[in-house]
Every structure is written in C-alpha cells, then in structure tokens.
Design an enzyme around this catalytic site. Structure first.
Site, PDB file in Angstrom:
ATOM      1  N   CYS A 119     -26.006 -10.452  -9.765  1.00  0.00           N
ATOM      2  CA  CYS A 119     -27.118 -11.021 -10.527  1.00  0.00           C
ATOM      3  C   CYS A 119     -27.012 -10.575 -11.975  1.00  0.00           C
ATOM      4  O   CYS A 119     -27.498 -11.247 -12.879  1.00  0.00           O
ATOM      5  CB  CYS A 119     -28.454 -10.598  -9.931  1.00  0.00           C
ATOM      6  SG  CYS A 119     -28.589  -8.820  -9.731  1.00  0.00           S
TER       7      CYS A 119
HETATM    8  P1  NAD Z   1     -30.650 -17.832  -2.038  1.00  0.00           P
HETATM    9  O1  NAD Z   1     -31.894 -17.920  -2.836  1.00  0.00           O
HETATM   10  O2  NAD Z   1     -30.003 -19.075  -1.580  1.00  0.00           O
HETATM   11  O3  NAD Z   1     -30.891 -16.959  -0.712  1.00  0.00           O
HETATM   12  C1  NAD Z   1     -31.442 -15.647  -0.750  1.00  0.00           C
HETATM   13  C2  NAD Z   1     -32.098 -15.352   0.599  1.00  0.00           C
HETATM   14  O4  NAD Z   1     -33.195 -16.240   0.788  1.00  0.00           O
HETATM   15  C3  NAD Z   1     -31.185 -15.571   1.811  1.00  0.00           C
HETATM   16  O5  NAD Z   1     -31.471 -14.591   2.769  1.00  0.00           O
HETATM   17  C4  NAD Z   1     -31.596 -16.953   2.296  1.00  0.00           C
HETATM   18  O6  NAD Z   1     -31.350 -17.163   3.667  1.00  0.00           O
HETATM   19  C5  NAD Z   1     -33.077 -16.939   2.018  1.00  0.00           C
HETATM   20  N1  NAD Z   1     -33.672 -18.262   1.817  1.00  0.00           N
HETATM   21  C6  NAD Z   1     -33.082 -19.405   1.421  1.00  0.00           C
HETATM   22  N2  NAD Z   1     -33.982 -20.404   1.340  1.00  0.00           N
HETATM   23  C7  NAD Z   1     -35.182 -19.870   1.687  1.00  0.00           C
HETATM   24  C8  NAD Z   1     -36.504 -20.383   1.781  1.00  0.00           C
HETATM   25  N3  NAD Z   1     -36.774 -21.649   1.505  1.00  0.00           N
HETATM   26  N4  NAD Z   1     -37.486 -19.540   2.147  1.00  0.00           N
HETATM   27  C9  NAD Z   1     -37.243 -18.245   2.410  1.00  0.00           C
HETATM   28  N5  NAD Z   1     -36.010 -17.704   2.351  1.00  0.00           N
HETATM   29  C10 NAD Z   1     -34.990 -18.502   1.985  1.00  0.00           C
HETATM   30  O7  NAD Z   1     -29.665 -16.910  -2.901  1.00  0.00           O
HETATM   31  P2  NAD Z   1     -28.111 -16.712  -2.688  1.00  0.00           P
HETATM   32  O8  NAD Z   1     -27.444 -17.919  -3.223  1.00  0.00           O
HETATM   33  O9  NAD Z   1     -27.802 -16.271  -1.305  1.00  0.00           O
HETATM   34  O10 NAD Z   1     -27.840 -15.444  -3.625  1.00  0.00           O
HETATM   35  C11 NAD Z   1     -27.429 -15.511  -4.929  1.00  0.00           C
HETATM   36  C12 NAD Z   1     -28.592 -15.463  -5.904  1.00  0.00           C
HETATM   37  O11 NAD Z   1     -29.296 -14.236  -5.762  1.00  0.00           O
HETATM   38  C13 NAD Z   1     -28.126 -15.506  -7.339  1.00  0.00           C
HETATM   39  O12 NAD Z   1     -29.000 -16.324  -8.076  1.00  0.00           O
HETATM   40  C14 NAD Z   1     -28.240 -14.055  -7.781  1.00  0.00           C
HETATM   41  O13 NAD Z   1     -28.350 -13.878  -9.177  1.00  0.00           O
HETATM   42  C15 NAD Z   1     -29.472 -13.624  -7.044  1.00  0.00           C
HETATM   43  N6  NAD Z   1     -29.562 -12.166  -6.908  1.00  0.00           N
HETATM   44  C16 NAD Z   1     -30.531 -11.501  -7.623  1.00  0.00           C
HETATM   45  C17 NAD Z   1     -30.604 -10.106  -7.557  1.00  0.00           C
HETATM   46  C18 NAD Z   1     -31.640  -9.335  -8.348  1.00  0.00           C
HETATM   47  O14 NAD Z   1     -31.883  -8.184  -8.022  1.00  0.00           O
HETATM   48  N7  NAD Z   1     -32.261  -9.922  -9.374  1.00  0.00           N
HETATM   49  C19 NAD Z   1     -29.707  -9.400  -6.748  1.00  0.00           C
HETATM   50  C20 NAD Z   1     -28.764 -10.107  -6.019  1.00  0.00           C
HETATM   51  C21 NAD Z   1     -28.692 -11.498  -6.113  1.00  0.00           C
END
Ligand code: NAD
Length: 512
Positions: free
Chosen positions: A285
């Site tokens: 991130c």
């Molecule tokens: P994502 O939003 O697709 O998924 C994250 C989590 O949410 C997963 O466990 C997924 O199964 C769940 N999810 C998906 N749709 C959902 C819904 N409608 N309701 C509830 N839960 C749901 O993210 P990703 O693509 O797996 O991860 C990458 C993203 O995460 C990037 O944007 C990255 O920058 C961000 N990230 C942020 C941090 C931080 O601390 N700011 C840390 C790590 C990653």
C-alpha cells in the site's frame, strides 16, 4: 499432500459452502491450500460466538491478557522461518521480506505486552470539592477484521494484537489468496492459550463477507470494523458501518509520491525509489506511485534510476531477488490493465513491459510457470493521466517534473490519496515545508515511501483512509472507548457549572 483448511469458530472447524484453491504465484500449478469457504451465515454466527466469549475475556485482567500477547510473540518468533516460508510460497514475497514481515508481528507483540500493564486511564480534577473524576478505557466488544493479502500476517497482527489486548473478541476474515498464511497465524495465536471464541477466523469471499457483516451489524454483535484493502471496497464497508452509527478503521490504497529536490543525494534517491517502487513487486500500500523530480536533475536521476531498474533481479522469491511474482492471478490481470494506461506521450525507460516469458526474458530468467512481470518506469507522466491519478498496484512507477517546491507539494496531493510520501533533500527547510504541506499520514525524509515501524502511527487520509491510525499507542483509540466517571462524596447534590466557587478578580487593575 495439499493442506486442507477451513474457518475456525469457537475453537471448532466450521462448515464450508464451497472450496477455493490458494496457489503459489511463482508456480501457479502448485496448490498451497484447499480452502473451505464459509458463507454469510457462518460469518454472522462467528460474530455471535465472539460476543459470548468477549464477556469473559474482558474480565481477564489486562496485565494477564498482556502475558498472552507475550506468548503469541514468543510463538511467532519460534516459528518465524516456517511462517515466512509459507508467506513466500503463498504470495511470492521474497523470503527476506517475508521474514521481516513476521518480525513485525513480534515487534507488535513486544509493544503491546507492556500496554497490558499500562492501558492508562486518568484522574482529573473536579470543579467542585469532595468530588473525583476519572477516565477508563473500555473494550469496544467484538471487532470484525477484514484484511488484504499483500501483508498477510503483519497487517492483520496490527489489528488482532491490540484488539485482544484491550479485551475485545475478534472475527478475522483474511484475503482468499492468503488463506493458508492466515490460518497458520490463527494457530499460533490459539496456541498462546486464547479461550475458544475470543479469536475466530472465517474464510469467505467478498460478497459473503459483506452480507455476513451486514447481518452481524443488524444483530448488534459487532462494535468495531477494521478493514484493510482497496479504496473501492473500503468505501462500501465505510458506508455499511456508517449506517449502523459505527466508524470503521479504514486502511486503503495509496498513490505515494516521492519528491526529489535539486540538492538531493541522487544515489540515495535511486536506491529508495527502486526499493519502494519495485520491492514486493510494487504491491505494498506504501509502494512508490510517482517520482516528482526537479527539472534540473530529471535527466540525471532518470538515467540512474532506469539503469538500476534494468539491473534489478526479478525471480524465484526463495532466492535473493528484489521482487518475485504478483500475488495472484487477480492482480496479474489488473496489472495488465494498468499497462494499457501507458499513452503515446509517455516514454518507457526501463526496457520491456509485460509478462516475463521465454520470448520476453529478463537477463537469463524466463519466468515460466509464474506470474512474473518486468518492472516498468514511465517518464513524461502528466497530472491528468490515469497513471498519475490512480493506484497502480504492481511494478510500475511514473516520473514527472516540477519547478518549485509548492508545485511539487501540489502534485504530491493531486491524486487525493494520502498514505505515505517521501522527499529527498539536504535542506531541512524543504523537509519541513513538505511535511506541512503534504496530505499524507506518513512522511519520509531521505528514505523510501515504505518501511513502517511497529510503534509509529500508520494510516492515511483521503482515498487512503478515514483518518484512523494503527500501531503504537494510537491504535488503542480504535479498540477502546473512553468512559468518564465522576464520584461525588460530599453527601450533597453539587451541580456542575452552578455550584462552583467564584473568586472575584479586579480586572480593572493596571500597572502604573
Ligand atoms: P480488496 O479490497 O479487493 O480486498 C481486501 C479484503 O476485503 C479481502 O479480504 C477481500 O476478500 C475483502 N472484500 C472484498 N470485497 C468485499 C466486500 N464487498 N465486503 C467486504 N469485504 C470484501 O483489496 P486487495 O485487492 O485484496 O488488496 C490490495 C489493496 O489493499 C490495495 O489497494 C492496497 O493498497 C490495499 N492495502 C492497504 C493497506 C493499508 O494499510 N493502507 C495495507 C495493505 C493493502
């Protein structure tokens, strides 16, 4: 034999509605775990179980809960290599970085085991005699924690450790593609002696998670939501929790800028840009989004940066490489779309783009069987380009130029994220002016955009989050609610603001 894993609720394996195969992105034919996926009912049931367990857990004295956190830290430390190997196998993070990620869990436990003996409240003077005022930190209740898989064990620990220490129960939903790492971490926490139901792990897809969370919020079994993931999903989770009068802890995406001043040490800046742009294949991130370099040093910086990127080793994450594969097919597909955002007015200065294959090798590495991609540096990025404005999770970095520091700060803030940022300069005035002007929650000076320490506040603003902070003492405000108590022992009803002693000043007094 392939690992078989399922959700664990109340200490028992829970039913699955379907199966998901978590694969090794460096060898996609290799299944790391066959994951039994739960549905919304199981998620909501886990929240009910957690609610039951939380009552007793909150009664355990905080210093004793701190000892459990200490045991978790020791268990993680003793299992560090196995856990790191699993992280490397499941998401392709280079082993040295995976080991660093595991170390961060230990650091987090080390910090919070002591918090068990602090968790301070205050004694506060009253405006009336014979009356005492106090504040207490109370646990919030049940925390539902939903996490991404790029930091499959460290980032979840930023929630789980303080939430449990503060006397909450947790239902944790890891990312599908990092389920085996999540399950392993769950087992280490359970081995520390947490009572059944205090920590539950539920494997489910996004849609079922959302429905399960909605139901739990309606049933009143969840009092705090922690979400780490994309800005898009974070918005939905934020809306849902808002409707239930809760503020989620939202930790979202980033478009992290690095400003390079004319007085910067350019070798240091190149090293920082390489690590923050392409370490973990640009899938942090806090990964570098755009280099904003002063026009007077643009050519010199770009030449050195492009050369460093061309030489960087991409390959087997078990070896000493800068980056391994993308996390999962979903990320490879999305990354290929980001590559279509490269326009004719851009110049790719890093060599080939796209998947590493026998037809498009990288030095002697042919990338067969894995989701390996060439790292890409795109020069000539403009402020209205998608490449400049949106997070491009993966190994691609944009470069643009500026004339004045004010202009650089404006460019740094323009995409509307606000997670991490960095400036390379040898002049303290530039560093402090940048700190003051940049919208990011985290600012590095002469350091890369990534590399958080476990005891500094971590979090973002704007599209990167709703201002919540994790880590260190700051996260305590996410997992406790302040309770104010006043105790009047005067034996009378003393009314605040009304029965207050008045001392009359002579406000007309002037020195001769
Ligand atoms: P994502 O939003 O697709 O998924 C994250 C989590 O949410 C997963 O466990 C997924 O199964 C769940 N999810 C998906 N749709 C959902 C819904 N409608 N309701 C509830 N839960 C749901 O993210 P990703 O693509 O797996 O991860 C990458 C993203 O995460 C990037 O944007 C990255 O920058 C961000 N990230 C942020 C941090 C931080 O601390 N700011 C840390 C790590 C990653």
């Amino acid at each position: 034999m392939t690992r078989q894993i399922v959700s664990v609720v109340g200490g028992k394996d829970a039913a699955s509605a379907s199966t998901y195969q978590s694969t090794n992105p460096a060898r996609i034919s290799e299944v790391v775990a066959s994951v039994g996926m739960a549905d919304a009912d199981t998620f909501a049931a886990a929240c009910r179980t957690a609610k039951e367990a939380q009552r007793e857990w909150a009664k355990v004295p905080a210093p004793v809960r701190g000892r459990v956190i200490a045991s978790i830290g020791r268990l993680v430390e003793a299992n560090a290599e196995s856990l790191a190997r699993l992280v490397t196998e499941e998401i392709g993070k280079p082993y040295a970085e995976a080991l660093g990620e595991v170390r961060e869990i230990v650091d987090t436990c080390d910090f919070f085991l002591g918090e068990g003996r602090r968790l301070y409240g205050q004694t506060v003077p009253s405006e009336m005699p014979d009356k005492n005022l106090f504040t207490f930190r109370n646990p919030v209740g049940v925390a539902a924690v939903i996490t991404a898989g790029n930091f499959p064990v460290a980032v979840p620990s930023w929630y789980l450790v303080p939430a449990l220490l503060c006397g909450n129960a947790v239902v944790w939903k890891p990312a599908e593609y990092a389920a085996a790492s999540g399950h392993a971490l769950y087992r280490l926490f359970a081995a520390a002696g947490l009572p059944d139901g205090v920590l539950n792990v539920v494997f489910a897809d996004g849609a079922e998670t959302f429905r399960g969370l909605e139901r739990a919020l309606e049933e009143g079994t969840v009092q705090k939501v922690g979400f780490t993931g994309s800005s898009e999903v974070g918005r939905k989770v934020g809306e849902l929790t808002g409707r239930h009068l809760q503020s989620a802890c939202l930790e979202l995406g980033g478009k992290n800028p690095m400003v390079i001043m004319p007085d910067a040490d350019l070798d240091l800046a190149v090293e920082g840009a390489l690590f923050s742009g392409f370490g973990t294949a640009g899938q942090r991130c806090t990964s570098l989004g755009t280099v904003i370099v002063h026009e007077s040093v643009h050519d010199e910086f770009l030449g050195r940066f492009a050369a460093a990127v061309r030489e960087a080793r991409i390959g087997d994450p078990g070896q000493e490489v800068l980056a391994g594969p993308l996390l999962d097919q979903k990320f490879a597909d999305r990354y290929e779309e980001y590559l279509t955002w490269i326009q004719p007015h851009h110049q790719v200065v890093s060599g080939e783009t796209g998947r590493i294959t026998p037809d498009s090798p990288r030095q002697d590495f042919t990338g067969e069987g894995g989701l390996f991609y060439h790292p890409v540096v795109v020069d000539g990025v403009r402020p209205d380009d998608r490449l400049f404005l949106e997070e491009t999770f993966g190994p691609i970095v944009g470069v643009t130029t500026f004339r004045t520091l004010d202009e650089a700060i404006e460019l740094a803030n323009l995409p509307g994220y606000g997670l991490s940022s960095s400036i390379y300069t040898t002049d303290a005035r530039n560093a402090f002016r940048f700190r003051e002007g940049v919208s990011a929650g985290m600012v590095s000076v002469n350091n890369s955009t990534s590399g958080a320490e476990a005891h500094l506040p971590f979090g973002g603003n704007g599209k990167s989050g709703n201002g919540s902070r994790q880590s260190g003492m700051w996260v305590l405000d996410q997992f406790t609610r302040w309770q104010a108590m006043n105790w009047d022992h005067s034996g009378r009803l003393q009314k605040a603001q009304m029965d207050v002693a008045d001392i009359t000043p002579d406000l007309d007094f002037r020195l001769p």
